[in-house]
Design an enzyme around this catalytic site. Structure first.
Site, PDB file in Angstrom:
ATOM      1  N   HIS A   5       1.414   5.474  -1.913  1.00 49.31           N
ATOM      2  CA  HIS A   5       1.788   6.740  -1.353  1.00 49.31           C
ATOM      3  C   HIS A   5       3.141   7.370  -1.794  1.00 49.31           C
ATOM      4  O   HIS A   5       3.356   8.635  -2.046  1.00 49.31           O
ATOM      5  CB  HIS A   5       2.101   6.671   0.259  1.00 49.31           C
ATOM      6  CG  HIS A   5       0.506   6.572   0.836  1.00 49.31           C
ATOM      7  ND1 HIS A   5      -0.218   7.859   0.833  1.00 49.31           N
ATOM      8  CD2 HIS A   5      -0.252   5.948   1.449  1.00 49.31           C
ATOM      9  CE1 HIS A   5      -1.373   7.696   1.491  1.00 49.31           C
ATOM     10  NE2 HIS A   5      -1.477   6.125   1.892  1.00 49.31           N
ATOM     11  N   HIS A  56       0.817  -1.169  -0.041  1.00 48.53           N
ATOM     12  CA  HIS A  56      -0.089  -0.091  -0.016  1.00 48.53           C
ATOM     13  C   HIS A  56       0.923   1.212  -0.067  1.00 48.53           C
ATOM     14  O   HIS A  56       0.643   2.129  -0.755  1.00 48.53           O
ATOM     15  CB  HIS A  56      -0.934   0.003   1.213  1.00 48.53           C
ATOM     16  CG  HIS A  56      -1.662   1.382   1.519  1.00 48.53           C
ATOM     17  ND1 HIS A  56      -2.571   1.716   0.494  1.00 48.53           N
ATOM     18  CD2 HIS A  56      -1.416   2.151   2.503  1.00 48.53           C
ATOM     19  CE1 HIS A  56      -3.054   2.869   1.332  1.00 48.53           C
ATOM     20  NE2 HIS A  56      -2.481   3.167   2.265  1.00 48.53           N
ATOM     21  N   SER A  95      -3.219   1.044  -4.774  1.00 45.95           N
ATOM     22  CA  SER A  95      -2.576  -0.222  -4.163  1.00 45.95           C
ATOM     23  C   SER A  95      -3.650  -1.404  -4.162  1.00 45.95           C
ATOM     24  O   SER A  95      -3.433  -2.224  -3.377  1.00 45.95           O
ATOM     25  CB  SER A  95      -2.057   0.246  -2.909  1.00 45.95           C
ATOM     26  OG  SER A  95      -2.946   0.773  -1.873  1.00 45.95           O
ATOM     27  N   GLU A 122      -5.693   9.911  -0.335  1.00 45.87           N
ATOM     28  CA  GLU A 122      -5.883   8.474  -0.042  1.00 45.87           C
ATOM     29  C   GLU A 122      -6.948   7.853  -1.317  1.00 45.87           C
ATOM     30  O   GLU A 122      -6.777   6.894  -1.780  1.00 45.87           O
ATOM     31  CB  GLU A 122      -6.634   8.328   1.180  1.00 45.87           C
ATOM     32  CG  GLU A 122      -6.391   6.988   1.693  1.00 45.87           C
ATOM     33  CD  GLU A 122      -4.986   6.582   2.119  1.00 45.87           C
ATOM     34  OE1 GLU A 122      -4.758   5.361   1.524  1.00 45.87           O
ATOM     35  OE2 GLU A 122      -4.468   7.366   2.408  1.00 45.87           O
TER      36      GLU A 122
END
Ligand SMILES: [Fe+2]
Length: 298
Positions: free
Chosen positions: A175, A170, A235, A216
């Protein structure tokens, strides 16, 4: 159970007391139903990485160099090609370029130390080793100082496409790449500064929603097409097509006043998506919000 890509640090329910005195977990805790719970070897490895990362975080030592096990590498090699294929079709160009520039590939799990050094040169951001989800206030304080907390463990191998908590897949495939972009870096840092500075719970909630629906789970307009840039979408092999095509989800233009009053459930596939016209637009909107809230960070 949560879909891959959801974030524990962005709980939907705001507990004002927890924000003032955030809980700090000093030992590894796997939540009930975690696929690794019955696997003693997995728990031992997670504890080892938990202690290592916590020590490095609290000692300001930067990300440790981690020798990944064959099983961890196997999981990376199973999940990342599926995501790469979807990224090539649906991710925004900023993300794709950054992933290439950082040489994140399908074969080897990246070393965060190397990536952090590169980010530092490009956008003055760095990575902070995180043993797991951090308390809200701690998380935002790191971001305010241009450090992004990143996990260094991998999900359990029995369900390679699922994780109940943010893991390295993830973080690294969601990110980390956009941190190479200056507008993204400034947007993120300002969210951190504002959230770490204000003492007002409703303002933190608004900032969390702004972050949720952009950093996000954000979509972005690019040459007449809608592309993905939110880490929770990037992700997750499920969220990428869901966010763009599902009839069970709404896609609306990013209007800040609507975004900051829209709730979300991190434990489910998302049903609300907002499309931003650009990263500079998001940055301007956030600056305007922070001014309106009178948070003295600009
Ligand atoms: Fe996340």
């Amino acid at each position: 159970m949560k879909e891959p890509g959801t974030l524990v640090e962005y709980g939907a329910t705001i507990d004002a007391a927890a924000m003032v005195v955030p809980p700090d977990t000093t030992e590894l805790e796997l939540e009930p139903g975690h696929p690794g719970l019955g696997d003693a070897g997995y728990v031992v490895r997670r504890k080892e990485l938990f202690d290592l990362c916590r020590r490095h975080r609290l000692g300001n030592l930067g990300p440790p160099t981690v020798v990944y096990t064959p099983e961890e590498t196997r999981i990376w090699r199973e999940v990342s090609p599926k995501l790469h294929e979807l990224h090539d079709k649906y991710a925004c160009s900023i993300y794709l370029k950054a992933k290439r520039d950082l040489a994140i590939n399908e074969t080897e799990i990246p070393q965060l130390r190397t990536i952090s050094e590169r980010l530092e040169r490009e956008t003055n951001m760095h990575l902070v080793p995180a043993e797991g989800a951090l308390p809200y206030r701690t998380f935002y304080e790191y971001i305010a100082k241009r450090g992004f907390p990143v996990t260094q463990f991998i999900r359990h191998g029995s369900h390679p496409e699922f994780t109940p908590e943010p893991d390295m897949i993830h973080d690294c495939l969601g990110h980390v790449p956009p941190l190479m972009n200056q507008d993204y870096a400034e947007l993120l840092t300002l969210i951190g500064k504002a959230a770490a500075t204000t003492a007002r719970g409703e303002q933190v909630l608004a900032l969390k929603r702004f972050s949720w629906f952009s950093i996000e789970f954000g979509l972005i307009e690019e040459v007449g097409e809608t592309k993905v840039f939110g880490a929770g979408i990037l992700s997750s092999t499920g969220e990428i097509p869901h966010s763009l095509f599902s009839k069970d989800a709404t896609r609306r233009p990013f209007v800040t006043d609507m975004v900051i009053t829209t709730d979300y459930d991190p434990s489910q596939m998302q049903k609300d998506f907002f499309i931003a016209p650009s990263l500079p637009f998001l940055r301007r909107e956030l600056e305007a919000l922070v001014r309106r809230f009178d948070i003295p960070v600009l």
